[in-house]
Structures are given as structure tokens and as C-alpha cells.
Design a protein around this motif. Structure first.
Motif, PDB file in Angstrom:
ATOM      1  N   UNK A   1      24.860  16.316  31.047  1.00 26.60           N
ATOM      2  CA  UNK A   1      24.207  17.579  31.046  1.00 26.60           C
ATOM      3  C   UNK A   1      24.854  18.741  31.651  1.00 26.60           C
ATOM      4  N   UNK A   2      25.700  18.621  32.585  1.00 25.44           N
ATOM      5  CA  UNK A   2      26.671  19.366  33.255  1.00 25.44           C
ATOM      6  C   UNK A   2      28.115  19.533  32.401  1.00 25.44           C
ATOM      7  N   UNK A   3      28.275  18.960  31.454  1.00 23.45           N
ATOM      8  CA  UNK A   3      29.493  19.152  30.522  1.00 23.45           C
ATOM      9  C   UNK A   3      29.223  19.614  29.302  1.00 23.45           C
ATOM     10  N   UNK A   4      28.984  20.973  29.113  1.00 26.00           N
ATOM     11  CA  UNK A   4      28.608  21.491  28.162  1.00 26.00           C
ATOM     12  C   UNK A   4      30.044  22.041  27.412  1.00 26.00           C
ATOM     13  N   UNK A   5      29.458  22.458  26.191  1.00 26.90           N
ATOM     14  CA  UNK A   5      30.864  23.320  25.254  1.00 26.90           C
ATOM     15  C   UNK A   5      31.577  24.139  26.119  1.00 26.90           C
ATOM     16  N   UNK A   6      31.065  24.888  26.880  1.00 25.51           N
ATOM     17  CA  UNK A   6      31.652  25.987  27.512  1.00 25.51           C
ATOM     18  C   UNK A   6      32.790  25.291  28.659  1.00 25.51           C
TER      19      UNK A   6
ATOM     20  N   UNK B   1      35.452  23.314  26.414  1.00 27.49           N
ATOM     21  CA  UNK B   1      36.466  24.285  25.581  1.00 27.49           C
ATOM     22  C   UNK B   1      37.224  25.267  26.628  1.00 27.49           C
ATOM     23  N   UNK B   2      36.723  25.649  27.617  1.00 23.29           N
ATOM     24  CA  UNK B   2      37.129  26.467  28.613  1.00 23.29           C
ATOM     25  C   UNK B   2      38.392  25.903  29.273  1.00 23.29           C
ATOM     26  N   UNK B   3      37.733  24.514  29.769  1.00 23.67           N
ATOM     27  CA  UNK B   3      38.783  24.063  30.525  1.00 23.67           C
ATOM     28  C   UNK B   3      40.143  23.527  29.958  1.00 23.67           C
ATOM     29  N   UNK B   4      39.962  23.163  28.682  1.00 17.86           N
ATOM     30  CA  UNK B   4      41.003  22.963  27.915  1.00 17.86           C
ATOM     31  C   UNK B   4      41.944  24.325  27.447  1.00 17.86           C
ATOM     32  N   UNK B   5      41.053  25.326  27.174  1.00 19.09           N
ATOM     33  CA  UNK B   5      41.952  26.549  27.031  1.00 19.09           C
ATOM     34  C   UNK B   5      42.663  27.107  28.274  1.00 19.09           C
ATOM     35  N   UNK B   6      41.828  26.859  29.433  1.00 17.30           N
ATOM     36  CA  UNK B   6      42.619  27.322  30.688  1.00 17.30           C
ATOM     37  C   UNK B   6      43.915  26.301  31.095  1.00 17.30           C
TER      38      UNK B   6
ATOM     39  N   UNK C   1      33.683  34.780  21.888  1.00 16.88           N
ATOM     40  CA  UNK C   1      34.723  33.811  21.810  1.00 16.88           C
ATOM     41  C   UNK C   1      34.970  33.160  20.375  1.00 16.88           C
ATOM     42  N   UNK C   2      33.501  32.739  20.003  1.00 12.00           N
ATOM     43  CA  UNK C   2      33.656  32.176  18.656  1.00 12.00           C
ATOM     44  C   UNK C   2      34.036  33.102  17.566  1.00 12.00           C
ATOM     45  N   UNK C   3      33.782  34.494  17.548  1.00 11.71           N
ATOM     46  CA  UNK C   3      34.326  35.549  16.773  1.00 11.71           C
ATOM     47  C   UNK C   3      35.533  35.650  16.761  1.00 11.71           C
TER      48      UNK C   3
END
Length: 140
Positions: A37-42, A45-50, A123-125
């Protein structure tokens, strides 16, 4: 998902059965559900991008922030929730304080969700703009 619901509907009679499964789920499954529940898409995706931008130093952000917070909740806060039989943080706030505190929590959560959703949609746009026509949208 619908099939699982149809199969299990005879076991679920009340709201407590639905939310808590009669308090019969083992702790390790509850822990996995808490972490997922604490590991959402943000986060993913955010950690991968960072990580792509800054490298392994991104891991320190997660270690310093999220892991200690989850350990704190698991060790110190979960006994309060379990003992009070609350199913959620807002329900616990209502039990512990009053309806005004619960309302403040609802308003602040709503504002945070709207801002977070805006960031996700922006970000999706940008991603679709780059993928579809090779251009980027501007922030103006």
C-alpha cells in the motif's frame, strides 16, 4: 477480481469481515499488504526516474525517510490501531479526538491528493507528449 469476489462473498457478512477478514490474516500477509500500500506508482516511477538522474544516491532518500517511518508505524502505531479496533487513521482520529480533528485530516488529505494528482497528470502529459510527437509541454 470479480471472480474472487463471487467466490468469497459467502464468507463476508459484515464490514469488519470485509476490512479485517475477521482478524484472521497472519501478520506476514498484513505486513506485505502494508508495504504494498505504501509503494504506489509515484514511488516506483519517481524512484526509477531519480535513480536514472542521480544514481545510487537516490536509495538514501528511501532509507532515510520511508523505511524508518514504516518501522515506526509498525512498532509504535499499529498497537494503538489494533487495540482500538479502528480500521483506518480517520476512524482512529475520531475515536481518540473528535469529529473536528477527523475533518481537518480529511481536508488536508484531500488537498494533498489533489496536488499529488496534478503532479502525476502533468508528468503523464509530458511523457505522452514526448512519446507521441517528440515534443514536450511547457509549464507556462
Amino acid at each position: 477480481m470479480l471472480g474472487i469476489g463471487v467466490v468469497l462473498r459467502r464468507y463476508v457478512k459484515t464490514g469488519a469481515d470485509f476490512f479485517l477478514s475477521g482478524r484472521s490474516i497472519p501478520a506476514w500477509i498484513t505486513g506485505l499488504a502494508f508495504i504494498s500500500a505504501n509503494l504506489g506508482a509515484q514511488e516506483v516511477i519517481g524512484m526509477g526516474a531519480s535513480g536514472a538522474k542521480y544514481g545510487i544516491a537516490t536509495c538514501h532518500f528511501y532509507w532515510v525517510g520511508a523505511i524508518p517511518a514504516m518501522v515506526f508505524v509498525g512498532i509504535f502505531m499499529m498497537p494503538f490501531y489494533y487495540g482500538s479496533k479502528a480500521r483506518s487513521v480517520p476512524e482512529y482520529l475520531k475515536l481518540r479526538f473528535d469529529e473536528k480533528t477527523r475533518g481537518l485530516n480529511a481536508i488536508s488529505f484531500t488537498v494533498m491528493t489533489v496536488f499529488s494528482s496534478g503532479v502525476s497528470m502533468y508528468a503523464l502529459a509530458k511523457l505522452f507528449g514526448i512519446l507521441l510527437d517528440g515534443t514536450s509541454i511547457s509549464a507556462s
